[in-house]
Design an enzyme around this catalytic site. Structure first.
Site, short mmCIF file in Angstrom:
data_model
loop_
_atom_site.label_atom_id
_atom_site.label_comp_id
_atom_site.label_asym_id
_atom_site.label_seq_id
_atom_site.Cartn_x
_atom_site.Cartn_y
_atom_site.Cartn_z
N LYS A 4 -23.50 -45.46 -48.05
CA LYS A 4 -23.90 -45.02 -49.39
C LYS A 4 -22.84 -44.10 -49.99
CE LYS A 4 -26.84 -44.51 -52.80
NZ LYS A 4 -27.11 -45.65 -53.70
N CYS B 82 -20.60 -41.18 -42.30
CA CYS B 82 -21.25 -40.52 -41.17
C CYS B 82 -22.07 -39.32 -41.65
CB CYS B 82 -20.20 -40.03 -40.17
SG CYS B 82 -19.09 -41.30 -39.57
#
EC number: 2.6.1.16
Length: 608
Positions: free
Chosen positions: A603, A2
């Site tokens: 990522k 997030c």
């Protein structure tokens, strides 16, 4: 995972919050939202999917206000829907959160018994309800924030707005990173400095247990016990970073083609190209004296570590213990305080890798960080930092960070061999000369293989399963090739040691199964050819990635043969990674997937 941003100042913030969120898209997300305070009232807009959906919502229903928080969500608790998107509201409170509240079920039951009505499936909503409860109980804003932090357990980065205070953002960190940006008459908050780069390069990083009260002109930081603490302000290098694909279709394609340049830059930090010698980097870890080395990482970084293990053991005769970080600290490995440990992470924030680092620190080991982000938590908590200098990598599937990790590990292994006396001065020079040649050879390969790769990728895009095989350092490379393909094309792929073919995977071989064999003409080549013959005998479709000598010696009919230059063993993994990256990339393009932000992936994995 997030992404969190916040701005408090004197100008409208909603558009700038969305611009900051765009700089966090590389982290991965499935929904997004913004909250501001305008005329004493909390307001929000949320949307499922990409930020363009949120922007569309904001065009239809603009948000005013000079203070706000925003969020990109990667679902952990609750489906990726607008209802579950952040910010979450309760009476007088807005919250955004990165992490996992481990005791949320217990807190939810307690709050529901007290009359709280939950609107979402998320763990984050308990934070908002706790804050509302403490305000109703008569606590002030800071007291409520501190009381809430005493109750929640787990990993979190939080940003909070109180409706009755339109000039303050509160934030807290325990695990996932948070950076506070200092402006002129305004202040900023972000999951990393990249998000804040257009606004400021003056950054203060919170550490675990910190919480902060951020106003227009400054910040007050407290530790977990509520004591005022000072954290250093530093100048971030992220300010020079611009999110730009250039002439490429995707960031991943751009990053593949950047590799010759960034690897040359990285190697320049570790070797002397004129004398063909390694450069002493750090006094904190004496590779000449450590009896053993531990390596821990996740995903692609772990596979880089596996290749590094071969190099450290071969060139430095240094025993290496390696495991994925999520398992490393649970094995109760007997660790010696005289040993050292390397932790590999592109972001420097990978939660499992950071936990393994702290486990090794508790056992007295010297800690080295192989990271791309020198301002990251893993870097700050290490005794020695070995930067990979890849530059920001936006595509979720790692490419240039992987090869830069390999380049740095190779240089460190050669340096360790020199320090331990296991390689001669002549051998050191020969190895460094090979490393110095690598950027040129990578450029040559990238300029020559694209047409063949595109043709092969079109065929692969019609397959359901792909097997990758390799020996020696080509075994971890086979796993990396399979990982890349499955990450971005969603085709099932597995990487195996070629010698394990007869121990199970051969049962899958038929005329529909492509088998990608990574086989430079090295000391393992003849054995790998035997494995290819076993595949051919069962009708498997062989795709051979080899060099000129290997292509001439294999004498096998293949579906395709990709021929690369003959290179020294120490640089073969970096050279042979290029067709694997391009193969995955072009297959995904033919499949029509979201190459840079593949489904369900993040990522930077900042929770365990």
């Amino acid at each position: 995972m997030c992404g969190i941003v916040g701005i408090v100042g004197n100008q409208p913030v909603s558009e700038r919050l969305v611009e900051a969120l765009k700089r966090l898209e590389y982290r991965g997300y499935d929904s997004a939202g913004v909250a501001t305070i305008d005329a004493g009232t909390l307001q929000r807009r949320r949307a499922e999917g990409k930020l363009v959906n949120l922007e569309s919502r904001l065009r239809e229903e603009p948000l005013a206000g000079t203070i706000g928080i925003a969020h990109t969500r990667w679902a952990t608790h609750g489906a990726p829907t607008e209802r579950n998107a952040h910010p979450h509201f309760t009476e007088g409170v807005a919250v955004v959160h990165n992490g996992i509240i481990e005791n949320f079920a217990e807190l939810k039951d307690e709050l529901a018994a007290g009359g709280a009505e939950f609107q979402t499936e998320t763990d984050t909503e308990v934070v908002a309800h706790l804050l509302t409860k403490y305000r109703r109980d008569g606590l002030g804003r800071r007291e409520a924030m501190h009381a809430m932090l005493k109750r929640v357990k787990g990993a979190y980065a939080l940003a909070v707005l109180f409706e009755d205070d339109p000039s303050t953002i509160m934030a807290a960190r325990n695990g996932p990173p948070l950076a506070i940006g200092h402006g002129s008459g305004e202040m900023f908050l972000g999951s990393d400095a990249i998000a804040l780069a257009p606004f400021t390069n003056e950054i203060t990083y919170l550490i675990d247990g910190d919480w902060a009260v951020i106003g227009k002109t400054g910040v007050h930081i407290f530790d977990f016990d509520g004591n005022v603490v000072e954290r250093p302000r530093q100048i971030s290098t992220a300010a020079a970073f611009l999110v730009d694909k250039g002439n490429h279709r995707h960031f991943m394609e751009k990053e593949i083609y950047e590799q010759p340049e960034v690897i040359a830059h990285a190697l320049g930090h570790y070797v002397n190209f004129i004398e063909n010698r390694v450069v002493p980097i750090s006094d904190a870890i004496d590779f000449g004296k450590v009896p053993s080395l531990a390596i821990s990482a996740c995903g692609t970084a772990y596979l880089a570590g596996l290749i590094g293990k071969y190099w450290f053991e071969r060139y430095a005769r240094l025993p290496v213990e390696i495991d994925v970080a999520s398992e490393f600290r649970y094995r109760e490995i007997p660790l010696s305080p005289q040993s050292a440990a390397l932790f590999i992470s592109q972001s420097g924030e990978t939660a499992d890798t950071l936990a393994s680092l702290r486990y090794c620190k508790e056992h007295g080991l010297k800690i080295g960080a192989v990271v791309n982000a020198r301002e990251s938590t893993i870097a700050r908590e290490s005794d020695a930092v070995f930067p990979i200098l890849a530059g920001p990598e936006i595509g979720v599937a790692s490419t240039k960070a992987f090869t830069c990790q390999l380049a740095v590990l190779a240089a460190l292994a050669v340096g360790a061999g020199k320090a331990r006396g296991t390689i001669s001065g002549e051998e050191e020079q020969a190895l460094v000369k090979s490393l110095a040649e690598m950027p040129r050879i990578m450029g040559q390969v990238l300029n020559s293989i694209q047409p063949k790769i595109e043709s092969l990728s079109r065929e692969l895009s019609k397959c359901h399963d792909v097997l990758y095989l390799g020996r020696g350092t080509s075994f971890p490379l086979a796993m990396e090739g399979a990982l890349k393909l499955k990450e971005i094309s969603y085709i099932h792929a597995e990487g195996y040691a070629a010698g394990e073919l007869k121990h199970g995977p051969i049962a899958l071989i038929d005329e529909n199964m492509p088998v990608i064999v990574i086989a430079p003409h090295d000391r393992f080549f003849d054995k790998t050819v035997s494995n290819m013959q076993e595949v051919a005998a069962r009708g498997g479709r062989i795709i051979l990635i080899t060099d000129e000598k290997g292509a001439a010696a294999s004498k096998l009919d293949t579906m395709h043969t990709i021929v690369l230059p003959e290179v020294d063993e120490i640089i073969a993994p970096m050279i042979f990674s290029l067709p694997l990256q391009l193969l995955a990339y072009h297959t995904a393009v033919f499949m029509g997937t979201d190459v840079d932000q593949p489904r369900n992936l993040a990522k930077s994995v900042t929770v365990e």
